[in-house]
Design a protein around this motif. Structure first.
Motif, PDB file in Angstrom:
ATOM      1  N   GLY A   1     -49.916 -35.693  93.567  1.00  0.00           N
ATOM      2  CA  GLY A   1     -48.613 -35.453  92.578  1.00  0.00           C
ATOM      3  C   GLY A   1     -47.883 -34.401  92.884  1.00  0.00           C
ATOM      4  O   GLY A   1     -47.004 -33.727  92.343  1.00  0.00           O
ATOM      5  N   HIS A   2     -47.829 -34.139  94.247  1.00  0.00           N
ATOM      6  CA  HIS A   2     -46.975 -33.150  94.620  1.00  0.00           C
ATOM      7  C   HIS A   2     -45.639 -33.182  94.800  1.00  0.00           C
ATOM      8  O   HIS A   2     -44.839 -32.370  94.879  1.00  0.00           O
ATOM      9  N   ALA A   3     -45.043 -34.688  94.628  1.00  0.00           N
ATOM     10  CA  ALA A   3     -43.754 -34.916  94.655  1.00  0.00           C
ATOM     11  C   ALA A   3     -42.970 -34.203  93.408  1.00  0.00           C
ATOM     12  O   ALA A   3     -41.789 -33.943  93.154  1.00  0.00           O
ATOM     13  N   ALA A   4     -43.863 -33.755  92.228  1.00  0.00           N
ATOM     14  CA  ALA A   4     -43.375 -33.473  91.095  1.00  0.00           C
ATOM     15  C   ALA A   4     -42.533 -32.018  91.383  1.00  0.00           C
ATOM     16  O   ALA A   4     -41.704 -31.550  90.540  1.00  0.00           O
ATOM     17  N   LEU A   5     -43.490 -31.090  92.440  1.00  0.00           N
ATOM     18  CA  LEU A   5     -42.703 -29.996  92.719  1.00  0.00           C
ATOM     19  C   LEU A   5     -41.436 -30.159  93.496  1.00  0.00           C
ATOM     20  O   LEU A   5     -40.333 -29.546  93.359  1.00  0.00           O
ATOM     21  N   PHE A   6     -41.318 -31.280  94.349  1.00  0.00           N
ATOM     22  CA  PHE A   6     -40.343 -31.525  95.202  1.00  0.00           C
ATOM     23  C   PHE A   6     -39.267 -31.981  94.306  1.00  0.00           C
ATOM     24  O   PHE A   6     -37.990 -31.381  94.446  1.00  0.00           O
ATOM     25  N   GLY A   7     -39.340 -32.870  93.403  1.00  0.00           N
ATOM     26  CA  GLY A   7     -38.388 -33.355  92.508  1.00  0.00           C
ATOM     27  C   GLY A   7     -37.850 -32.460  91.456  1.00  0.00           C
ATOM     28  O   GLY A   7     -36.671 -32.646  91.448  1.00  0.00           O
TER      29      GLY A   7
ATOM     30  N   GLY B   1     -39.679 -26.877  96.363  1.00  0.00           N
ATOM     31  CA  GLY B   1     -38.545 -26.997  95.561  1.00  0.00           C
ATOM     32  C   GLY B   1     -37.134 -26.821  96.414  1.00  0.00           C
ATOM     33  O   GLY B   1     -36.206 -27.505  96.412  1.00  0.00           O
ATOM     34  N   VAL B   2     -37.357 -25.914  97.619  1.00  0.00           N
ATOM     35  CA  VAL B   2     -36.266 -25.892  98.598  1.00  0.00           C
ATOM     36  C   VAL B   2     -36.323 -27.195  99.248  1.00  0.00           C
ATOM     37  O   VAL B   2     -34.816 -27.490  99.484  1.00  0.00           O
ATOM     38  N   GLY B   3     -37.098 -27.800  99.667  1.00  0.00           N
ATOM     39  CA  GLY B   3     -37.071 -29.122 100.168  1.00  0.00           C
ATOM     40  C   GLY B   3     -36.314 -29.951  99.188  1.00  0.00           C
ATOM     41  O   GLY B   3     -35.240 -30.802  99.961  1.00  0.00           O
ATOM     42  N   GLY B   4     -36.577 -30.118  97.911  1.00  0.00           N
ATOM     43  CA  GLY B   4     -36.127 -30.850  97.207  1.00  0.00           C
ATOM     44  C   GLY B   4     -34.490 -30.706  96.744  1.00  0.00           C
ATOM     45  O   GLY B   4     -33.708 -31.504  96.928  1.00  0.00           O
ATOM     46  N   ALA B   5     -34.147 -29.315  96.664  1.00  0.00           N
ATOM     47  CA  ALA B   5     -32.900 -28.814  96.381  1.00  0.00           C
ATOM     48  C   ALA B   5     -31.950 -29.220  97.907  1.00  0.00           C
ATOM     49  O   ALA B   5     -31.081 -29.637  97.636  1.00  0.00           O
ATOM     50  N   PHE B   6     -32.647 -28.835  98.844  1.00  0.00           N
ATOM     51  CA  PHE B   6     -31.941 -29.457 100.080  1.00  0.00           C
ATOM     52  C   PHE B   6     -31.349 -30.857 100.384  1.00  0.00           C
ATOM     53  O   PHE B   6     -30.496 -31.242 100.726  1.00  0.00           O
ATOM     54  N   ASN B   7     -32.436 -31.633  99.871  1.00  0.00           N
ATOM     55  CA  ASN B   7     -32.252 -32.971  99.649  1.00  0.00           C
ATOM     56  C   ASN B   7     -31.002 -33.433  98.701  1.00  0.00           C
ATOM     57  O   ASN B   7     -30.084 -34.260  99.177  1.00  0.00           O
ATOM     58  N   ALA B   8     -31.269 -32.863  97.626  1.00  0.00           N
ATOM     59  CA  ALA B   8     -29.929 -32.978  96.656  1.00  0.00           C
ATOM     60  C   ALA B   8     -28.641 -32.872  97.474  1.00  0.00           C
ATOM     61  O   ALA B   8     -27.627 -33.512  97.307  1.00  0.00           O
TER      62      ALA B   8
END
Lengths: 332, 253
Positions: free
Chosen positions: A71-77, A234-241
Motif C-alpha cells: 500500500g505504499h502508493a498511499a504515501l506517494f499519492g 511525498g516528495v516523489g508524488g509532489a514532483f510528479n504533480a
C-alpha cells in the motif's frame, strides 16, 4: 572493566563516503547521458525519477525494516494530491513550496498507514496495507470537489523555479529539477541508513526480539521510519504533480503500490542503489516491450520478472554486488 | 536494606497447571546465583515472568525496591534487568562490532540519531573494542555474524549484555549448544563479568554451575525446593529426589 583492558587496535573507519561519491557520480553521469541521448523522451525519464523516489521510500520500510506492504502508493499519492490541491485550489504554485507541502502530506500519510499497518505481522500486515491503499483511493475518489475524482486533478500550473527556470514544453526544466531532488534525497538517505538509527532499523528487520531486549522500542522506531518514508514518497508524488501538472487517481492505486514493490525486488531489496536500478530497468523494459509488442508486452514483462526472481533472487544490484564481492575475495 | 533484585511470591498457572508456585528470591550486588532444576521445572517460565514476556497471576518483581511488575520487557531492560537468550538471537548480516556499538548507543540514548555513524564516534568505538577484547572477539569485529562459529556467537550474546551495563543479568543457559570442549570460553567470559553485577544463571551443565555459582537455587515442579550453598545442594535429599526420582533413596520408584 573499562580500565583494566588495553585495546590493541581499533580497525580504521571504513570509507563509506568514497563509495557514495562514486555512486553519486554514476547517478550524475547517467542523468547527463539520459538528457543528451533521449532528448525526446524526457517525459518518460522524468516519470522514472518520480517513481524512483517512491521505490526508495518503499525500500526504507521494506528493505531496511522488513515491513511487507502493498500500500505504499498511499504515501506517494497523498504527496501528489497535497501539492496538487495546494496549487489548484489555494494558489500555492511556487514549485519548491509545493514539494514541501507534498513532503508533509506524504509524511502524514506515512504516519497514519504506519500506525495501522504495524498493528499486524506477516500476512495480516500485508492485508492491512492493501486495505489502506483502497481506503486512500476511495477517499480521493469521493472527495471529488478537491481531487477531481476519477477525472483527475488538473489546473496545476507551477511558477518558474526560483522565479527563473520556467517549465518548458520539452520537460527539460522538470527533468533537471527532478535530478536535483533525487540527488538531494539520495544523499540524505545515505546518511540516514548509515546512522545509528539506520543500524537500529536493520537490527529490527533481522530480529525485533533482540532489539527490544536491548531496551529499544521496535514500534516507535518503525513508525518514525514510516514517517520518513512518507516524506520521501511525498516528495516523489509532489514532483510528479509539478512535472506533469495533473494528479490522477492511479497515483493512489494498488497497481502503483504493487509495481513499486516489483521494481524494488527487481533491483534488490535493502539497498538504495537497488531501488534506483530496479526502477530504471522496469520502466525501461516496460516501455521497450510495450512498443515492440503491444499485445503481449505484459506477458513478456511477467516472464522476465520470473526469470530475475528465480535466477537472481537478490535482484539485479544485489546479484552484481555478490559477484563483485566474491571476485574480490578470490583475488586476495 | 532492600535487595537489588527481588522476586516476591510469584505465581503462574496455565489452565489447571501451576508452573510457578509461590517463588520468592532475592539477589544482592555481586551475587553469582545458579538456578537449576530438572526438565519441566518451570525455569523458562520463570525467566519469561521476570523479563516481562509473561504476566504473573500473582506476585511482584522488584528492582532496588521499585515494583517493575507492570513494566513491559523494554522498560525492564532500561531499569537494568538484562537477559541473554538460550538460543542466540543476533543479527546475521551485521558484524560483532555493529552489535556491540548498537547496544552501547542504545544504552546512551543515541540509537535514534539519524546522522553520523558509530564508527565516527571514538568513545563508542573504544568501548566496543574493549568489550570485544575481553571476550576475545576483536579479530572477528568486522565479520558478519552469520559467518562466525556458534560458540563465538554465544560469546557475543554475553558481549551485548555487558554493553548494556545491567545491574542484574539473567543468563539463560549460556553454554547451551556449545561443544563441551569450548565451554571454557564461556566460563572465561563469565569470569570477566563486572564484580558488582548480580548474575542469575540458568544452566544444565553442572560442572559450570558448581564452578561459577556461590549460591544455588533448585526449582522443581514450579517450586523452590532448595536455596543455599552448592555443596549442600548435592547432599540435599529433596534435590536428589527431584533429579533422580525414587532412585535417590536406592529404592525403585
Amino acid at each position: 572493566m573499562s580500565a583494566g583492558v588495553s585495546v590493541t587496535a581499533i580497525p580504521a573507519q571504513t570509507r563509506g563516503w568514497q563509495r557514495d561519491l562514486i555512486g553519486i557520480s554514476v547517478i550524475l553521469i547517467a542523468a547527463l547521458a539520459g538528457y543528451f541521448l533521449f532528448p525526446n523522451n524526457l517525459a518518460l525519464l522524468t516519470r522514472m525519477i518520480a517513481i524512483m523516489l517512491l521505490v526508495l521510500s518503499l525500500d526504507l520500510v521494506t528493505g531496511y525494516c522488513g515491513v511487507a506492504t502493498l500500500g505504499h502508493a498511499a504515501l506517494f499519492g497523498s504527496g501528489a494530491y497535497a501539492a496538487g490541491i495546494a496549487a489548484a485550489h489555494f494558489g500555492i504554485t511556487e514549485p519548491i513550496t509545493m514539494i514541501a507541502i507534498g513532503a508533509i502530506g506524504g509524511a502524514l500519510a506515512g504516519l497514519i498507514s504506519g500506525v495501522v499497518i504495524l498493528r499486524g505481522h506477516g500476512l495480516a500486515q500485508l492485508v492491512l496495507s492493501i486495505a489502506i491503499i483502497h481506503l486512500f483511493h476511495e477517499a480521493a475518489n469521493k472527495a471529488s470537489e478537491y481531487t477531481g475524482g476519477s477525472d483527475g486533478l488538473s489546473g496545476i500550473s507551477p511558477d518558474p523555479i526560483l522565479g527563473v527556470f520556467e517549465f518548458d514544453l520539452w520537460g527539460r526544466t522538470a527533468y533537471v529539477f527532478g535530478i536535483v531532488l533525487l540527488l538531494l534525497v539520495f544523499i540524505l538517505l545515505r546518511i540516514l541508513v548509515r546512522s545509528p538509527f539506520g543500524m537500529l532499523c536493520r537490527g529490527i528487520r533481522q530480529d525485533p526480539v533482540r532489539v527490544s531486549a536491548m531496551g529499544a522500542s521496535v514500534k516507535l522506531t518503525l513508525i518514525k521510519m514510516y514517517a520518513i518514508s512518507g516524506l520521501v514518497a511525498g516528495v516523489g508524488g509532489a514532483f510528479n504533480a509539478v512535472s506533469t501538472q495533473v494528479v490522477g487517481l492511479d497515483s493512489l492505486s494498488f497497481t502503483n503500490s504493487a509495481e513499486a514493490l516489483v521494481m524494488l525486488v527487481l533491483g534488490g531489496v535493502g539497498s538504495l542503489y537497488g531501488a534506483l536500478i530496479g526502477t530504471i530497468a522496469f520502466i525501461w523494459i516496460e516501455d521497450l516491450v510495450s512498443a515492440a509488442n503491444p499485445f503481449h508486452w505484459l506477458t513478456i514483462v511477467g516472464a522476465l520478472l520470473i526469470a530475475v526472481v528465480l535466477f537472481a533472487p537478490k535482484g539485479l544490484y544485489g546479484t552484481a554486488a555478490t559477484f563483485v564481492e566474491r571476485y574480490r575475495r578470490g583475488a586476495k | 536494606m532492600t535487595a537489588l533484585f527481588e522476586v516476591d511470591h510469584l505465581q503462574k498457572a496455565f489452565g489447571g497447571l501451576n508452573v510457578t508456585r509461590d517463588v520468592s528470591l532475592a539477589l544482592g550486588k555481586g551475587d553469582r546465583v545458579a538456578l537449576i532444576g530438572p526438565n519441566g521445572a518451570g525455569k523458562t517460565t520463570f525467566v519469561n515472568l521476570v523479563t516481562g514476556h509473561l504476566r504473573p497471576d500473582f506476585g511482584q518483581v522488584l528492582m532496588g525496591g521499585e515494583d517493575i511488575s507492570r513494566f513491559n520487557p523494554m522498560r525492564r531492560v532500561r531499569a537494568g534487568l538484562v537477559r541473554s537468550f538460550q538460543v542466540t538471537r543476533l543479527f546475521g548480516e551485521m558484524t560483532p562490532e555493529e552489535h556491540v556499538a548498537l547496544a552501547i548507543l542504545q544504552r546512551q540514548g543515541k540509537s535514534g540519531r539519524m546522522a553520523g555513524s558509530s564508527q565516527a564516534m571514538p568513545d563508542v568505538m573504544r568501548e566496543t573494542y574493549e568489550i570485544l577484547e575481553t571476550l576475545n572477539l576483536t579479530a572477528l569485529g568486522r565479520v558478519p555474524v552469520s559467518e562466525i562459529a556458534y560458540g563465538q556467537q554465544r560469546l557475543l550474546e554475553i558481549a551485548l549484555a555487558l554493553a548494556l551495563r545491567p545491574k542484574v543479568l539473567l543468563l539463560d543457559e549460556p553454554a547451551a549448544g556449545v561443544p563441551h570442549s569450548d565451554t571454557f570460553l564461556i566460563e572465561n567470559a563469565l569470569a570477566q563479568l563486572p564484580a558488582d553485577l548480580a548474575v542469575l544463571m540458568i544452566e544444565h551443565d553442572m560442572d559450570l554451575v558448581f564452578r561459577f555459582a556461590k549460591r544455588v537455587i533448585v526449582l522443581a515442579a514450579g517450586e523452590i525446593i532448595f536455596d543455599g550453598l552448592p555443596v549442600d545442594a548435592t547432599n540435599d535429599l529433596r534435590v536428589r529426589e527431584a533429579y533422580l526420582g525414587g532412585y535417590a533413596n536406592g529404592s525403585a520408584a
